[in-house]
Write an enzyme that holds these catalytic residues in place. Sequence first.
Site, PDB file in Angstrom:
ATOM      1  N   GLU A 100       0.824  -1.201   0.000  1.00  0.00           N
ATOM      2  CA  GLU A 100       0.000   0.000   0.000  1.00  0.00           C
ATOM      3  C   GLU A 100       0.863   1.259   0.000  1.00  0.00           C
ATOM      4  OE1 GLU A 100      -3.999  -1.076   2.325  1.00  0.00           O
ATOM      5  OE2 GLU A 100      -2.224  -1.480   3.501  1.00  0.00           O
ATOM      6  N   CYS A 109       3.565   8.502   1.073  1.00  0.00           N
ATOM      7  CA  CYS A 109       4.093   7.552   2.056  1.00  0.00           C
ATOM      8  C   CYS A 109       4.177   6.205   1.334  1.00  0.00           C
ATOM      9  CB  CYS A 109       3.136   7.494   3.249  1.00  0.00           C
ATOM     10  SG  CYS A 109       3.554   6.247   4.467  1.00  0.00           S
ATOM     11  N   CYS A 166       6.658  -7.119   6.543  1.00  0.00           N
ATOM     12  CA  CYS A 166       7.792  -6.600   7.305  1.00  0.00           C
ATOM     13  C   CYS A 166       8.265  -7.687   8.260  1.00  0.00           C
ATOM     14  CB  CYS A 166       7.378  -5.358   8.104  1.00  0.00           C
ATOM     15  SG  CYS A 166       8.759  -4.566   8.991  1.00  0.00           S
ATOM     16  N   CYS A 204       7.150  -5.674  15.183  1.00  0.00           N
ATOM     17  CA  CYS A 204       6.723  -4.772  16.269  1.00  0.00           C
ATOM     18  C   CYS A 204       5.259  -5.102  16.586  1.00  0.00           C
ATOM     19  CB  CYS A 204       6.882  -3.308  15.855  1.00  0.00           C
ATOM     20  SG  CYS A 204       8.578  -2.903  15.389  1.00  0.00           S
ATOM     21  N   CYS A 260       2.129  -2.905  15.394  1.00  0.00           N
ATOM     22  CA  CYS A 260       2.051  -2.468  13.995  1.00  0.00           C
ATOM     23  C   CYS A 260       1.379  -3.535  13.137  1.00  0.00           C
ATOM     24  CB  CYS A 260       3.469  -2.190  13.482  1.00  0.00           C
ATOM     25  SG  CYS A 260       3.555  -1.857  11.711  1.00  0.00           S
ATOM     26  N   GLY A 272       7.005  -2.150   5.617  1.00  0.00           N
ATOM     27  CA  GLY A 272       8.382  -2.619   5.524  1.00  0.00           C
ATOM     28  C   GLY A 272       9.385  -1.791   6.297  1.00  0.00           C
ATOM     29  N   GLU A 273      10.572  -2.364   6.444  1.00  0.00           N
ATOM     30  CA  GLU A 273      11.681  -1.695   7.115  1.00  0.00           C
ATOM     31  C   GLU A 273      12.677  -1.274   6.020  1.00  0.00           C
ATOM     32  OE1 GLU A 273      12.793  -0.356   9.850  1.00  0.00           O
ATOM     33  OE2 GLU A 273      14.770  -0.138   8.955  1.00  0.00           O
ATOM     34  N   CYS A 283      -0.546   5.657  10.209  1.00  0.00           N
ATOM     35  CA  CYS A 283       0.699   4.996  10.608  1.00  0.00           C
ATOM     36  C   CYS A 283       0.431   3.631  11.204  1.00  0.00           C
ATOM     37  CB  CYS A 283       1.413   5.793  11.683  1.00  0.00           C
ATOM     38  SG  CYS A 283       1.756   7.446  11.196  1.00  0.00           S
TER      39      CYS A 283
HETATM   40  N1  SAH Z   1       9.774   0.135   9.610  1.00  0.00           N
HETATM   41  C1  SAH Z   1       9.907   1.567   9.655  1.00  0.00           C
HETATM   42  C2  SAH Z   1       8.864   2.324   8.840  1.00  0.00           C
HETATM   43  C3  SAH Z   1       7.445   1.908   8.892  1.00  0.00           C
HETATM   44  S1  SAH Z   1       6.242   2.493   9.989  1.00  0.00           S
HETATM   45  C4  SAH Z   1       9.882   2.029  11.061  1.00  0.00           C
HETATM   46  O1  SAH Z   1       9.485   1.274  11.940  1.00  0.00           O
HETATM   47  O2  SAH Z   1      10.294   3.162  11.311  1.00  0.00           O
HETATM   48  C5  SAH Z   1       6.261   4.191  10.194  1.00  0.00           C
HETATM   49  C6  SAH Z   1       5.983   4.590  11.649  1.00  0.00           C
HETATM   50  O3  SAH Z   1       4.676   4.194  12.104  1.00  0.00           O
HETATM   51  C7  SAH Z   1       6.967   3.948  12.608  1.00  0.00           C
HETATM   52  O4  SAH Z   1       7.422   4.913  13.524  1.00  0.00           O
HETATM   53  C8  SAH Z   1       6.124   2.921  13.303  1.00  0.00           C
HETATM   54  O5  SAH Z   1       6.647   2.528  14.530  1.00  0.00           O
HETATM   55  C9  SAH Z   1       4.803   3.642  13.415  1.00  0.00           C
HETATM   56  N2  SAH Z   1       3.682   2.750  13.733  1.00  0.00           N
HETATM   57  C10 SAH Z   1       3.564   1.441  13.450  1.00  0.00           C
HETATM   58  N3  SAH Z   1       2.393   0.962  13.919  1.00  0.00           N
HETATM   59  C11 SAH Z   1       1.753   1.995  14.495  1.00  0.00           C
HETATM   60  C12 SAH Z   1       0.505   2.123  15.128  1.00  0.00           C
HETATM   61  N4  SAH Z   1      -0.317   1.078  15.258  1.00  0.00           N
HETATM   62  N5  SAH Z   1       0.164   3.327  15.622  1.00  0.00           N
HETATM   63  C13 SAH Z   1       0.995   4.392  15.480  1.00  0.00           C
HETATM   64  N6  SAH Z   1       2.185   4.331  14.880  1.00  0.00           N
HETATM   65  C14 SAH Z   1       2.575   3.142  14.386  1.00  0.00           C
END
Ligand code: SAH
Length: 398
Positions: free
Chosen positions: A123, A136, A143, A147, A150, A198-199, A374
């Site tokens: 997406e 974005c 990924c 986490c 996420c 993704g990372e 996010c």
């Molecule tokens: N993998 C990378 C980029 C992807 S996510 C990273 O982790 O930075 C982009 C941002 O959204 C990251 O800061 C991530 O931690 C945050 N994020 C992920 N899940 C979320 C959620 N459920 N609520 C708010 N932020 C979230």
Amino acid sequence: MTILPVIPISPDQPDSAVQSGGVQTRRRPSMPPRHLADLDLAARQTAVQDLGEPAFRAKQLSTHYFGRLVRDAAEMTDLPSATRDKLTSELLPTLLTPVREQACDDGATRKTLWRLHDGALVESVLMGYSDRITACVSSQAGCGMACPFCATGQQGLTRNLSVAEIVDQVVYLAGVSASGVVTGSPNRLSRVVFMGMGEPLANYPRVIEAVRRLTTPAPEGLGLSQRHITVSTVGLVPAMRRLIAEQLSVTLALSLHAPDDDLRDELVPVNQRWKVAEVLDAAFDYAAQTGRRVSIEYALIRDVNDQPWRADLLGRLLHGKLAHVNLIPLNPTPGSKWDASPKPVEREFVRRLRESGVSTTVRDTRGREIDGACGQLAAGELTQAGAGGVAADAEVAQ
Ligand code: SAH
């Protein structure tokens, strides 16, 4: 039309056996066909010559794709028709097929679900503001960072995206911006954040190459400013150090989410490998090298990481550093035990950070209605739902 099931495969184990319907099969991650955006200008010239065309055709084709955001052979009227058909089929294969496009926030936020050539789904989100439009984008299908808060982290890694699969998301969204549908915003896409699925630093060489393609002036690239590109990471320290050495001036965002190792080990499991002190050191070194503030991302989770003492600890860690805190109200994912912090708790967290002299903002919650905010990007769930994926096909926006 049916959607092929996506079988998670680690790109680091290309021959890994996977269980599919009780049958043991071997599948390789399937990278897409070669595309113009995978190549720099010199390589494009070689490619067109290999196709029996003069080298200058590479520049013409590049001008259409990067300069005019045109990929349809019929619109390339400066090229002889046989040439344009050959060049587009060989160098502009379709990499991303839109499966569904959704809008919210009065049309200012638009999410696109793409199917890749092998059936994997990713997406992208387009966000319009009064002074800018930001894309974005995803750097991987799924990924591997796991986490727990996420949505993408829950589905595991399918595969890395190619350079062109990353760049093409941006070029497509630049075309959407140019069409003027994002009302109240400029028509020119100016910013890109690697905050989709993704990372990015786990797909390092391709992401760096994509950044170069996006920031090289047209017609070789899209001509965006490096300063207007943000690469976000969970904190893969060796890759962060490599990024320092690239001497790019992109903004680095570090997803910290906890100032202490005990909690960060749980929220960002890669912390078990690279600890808070080490990851912050790398982030501060990046800031020192580039002169650019690093953005510390912190999703505020009720009663998990939002205590006043954690705000104070974070304030001490960041005091006097070239850093900015971006607090993200948690977007709860389906079935999650966690919730966003109450507003008074959020305000107190902000107050304490600012009191420590740390610049802090709370991110807007764009795209929530369409699961485009996010951490909500979870295309894999749609695939696994099967019927949901087929139903979504009815809405294909070509
Ligand atoms: N993998 C990378 C980029 C992807 S996510 C990273 O982790 O930075 C982009 C941002 O959204 C990251 O800061 C991530 O931690 C945050 N994020 C992920 N899940 C979320 C959620 N459920 N609520 C708010 N932020 C979230």
